[in-house]
Design a protein around this motif. Structure first.
Motif, PDB file in Angstrom:
ATOM      1  N   CYS A   1     -78.034  28.247 -27.292  1.00  0.00           N
ATOM      2  CA  CYS A   1     -78.498  27.191 -28.190  1.00  0.00           C
ATOM      3  C   CYS A   1     -79.239  27.770 -29.398  1.00  0.00           C
ATOM      4  CB  CYS A   1     -79.385  26.211 -27.428  1.00  0.00           C
ATOM      5  SG  CYS A   1     -79.910  24.792 -28.399  1.00  0.00           S
ATOM      6  N   VAL A   2     -80.218  28.653 -29.152  1.00  0.00           N
ATOM      7  CA  VAL A   2     -80.975  29.194 -30.286  1.00  0.00           C
ATOM      8  C   VAL A   2     -80.098  30.078 -31.163  1.00  0.00           C
ATOM      9  CG1 VAL A   2     -83.242  28.989 -29.166  1.00  0.00           C
ATOM     10  CG2 VAL A   2     -82.009  31.155 -29.049  1.00  0.00           C
ATOM     11  N   SER A   3     -79.153  30.797 -30.562  1.00  0.00           N
ATOM     12  CA  SER A   3     -78.243  31.625 -31.357  1.00  0.00           C
ATOM     13  C   SER A   3     -77.397  30.771 -32.292  1.00  0.00           C
ATOM     14  CB  SER A   3     -77.340  32.449 -30.450  1.00  0.00           C
ATOM     15  OG  SER A   3     -78.084  33.405 -29.754  1.00  0.00           O
ATOM     16  N   SER A   4     -76.924  29.642 -31.786  1.00  0.00           N
ATOM     17  CA  SER A   4     -76.097  28.768 -32.625  1.00  0.00           C
ATOM     18  C   SER A   4     -76.911  28.170 -33.778  1.00  0.00           C
ATOM     19  CB  SER A   4     -75.466  27.653 -31.790  1.00  0.00           C
ATOM     20  OG  SER A   4     -76.437  26.701 -31.392  1.00  0.00           O
ATOM     21  N   ARG A   5     -78.215  28.073 -33.597  1.00  0.00           N
ATOM     22  CA  ARG A   5     -79.094  27.528 -34.645  1.00  0.00           C
ATOM     23  C   ARG A   5     -79.685  28.631 -35.544  1.00  0.00           C
ATOM     24  NH1 ARG A   5     -80.287  22.233 -33.589  1.00  0.00           N
ATOM     25  NH2 ARG A   5     -79.641  21.501 -31.540  1.00  0.00           N
ATOM     26  N   LYS A   6     -79.378  29.887 -35.191  1.00  0.00           N
ATOM     27  CA  LYS A   6     -79.843  31.052 -35.952  1.00  0.00           C
ATOM     28  C   LYS A   6     -81.375  31.114 -36.030  1.00  0.00           C
ATOM     29  CE  LYS A   6     -75.602  31.442 -38.669  1.00  0.00           C
ATOM     30  NZ  LYS A   6     -74.771  31.288 -37.557  1.00  0.00           N
TER      31      LYS A   6
END
Length: 127
Positions: A66-71
């Motif tokens: 999730c955090v990776s997709s939101r950068k």
């Protein structure tokens, strides 16, 4: 050491999986994970060793994806924080705390508390 806050709010700078330098230290961590119920057996050093929060790594709560997709680096930096996903992570993590308190030495419990059971406190300080 300066805090290193993981995607879900864990404090890597005190984490027994992140810090060990020797095979003996890693094995001690594997035994601790079994003792508090994080694992159903004492796992190998390769399995217990931290390789960091990366989307390709297994994540118990699917937070890293999730955090990776939101950068962003962690949930505390998200405009949706606290969302249901991280709130559920807080709840699920705290299920292990009573057994940790009961079965661990005070020193072990304090380390686990700082590393895992203060996720919300760590993330609340991010924004």
């Amino acid at each position: 050491m300066k805090q290193i806050i993981a995607a879900c709010g864990n404090d890597c700078s005190v984490c027994p999986r992140y810090l060990p330098k020797t095979a003996e230290e890693l094995h001690k961590t594997a035994k601790l994970w079994y003792k508090i119920g994080y694992r159903d057996k004492v796992v190998s050093n390769n399995e217990i060793k931290c390789t960091g929060c990366k989307p390709k790594n297994w994540c118990r709560y699917q937070i890293i994806q999730c955090v990776s997709s939101r950068k962003i680096a962690n949930c505390g930096q998200c405009e949706l924080y606290p969302c249901e996903k991280i709130s559920e992570t807080f709840r699920k993590t705290m299920i292990f705390e009573p057994n940790c308190r009961k079965t661990c030495k005070n020193e072990e419990h304090e380390i686990m508390k700082k590393a895992f059971f203060e996720k919300k406190k760590n993330l609340d300080n991010e924004f």
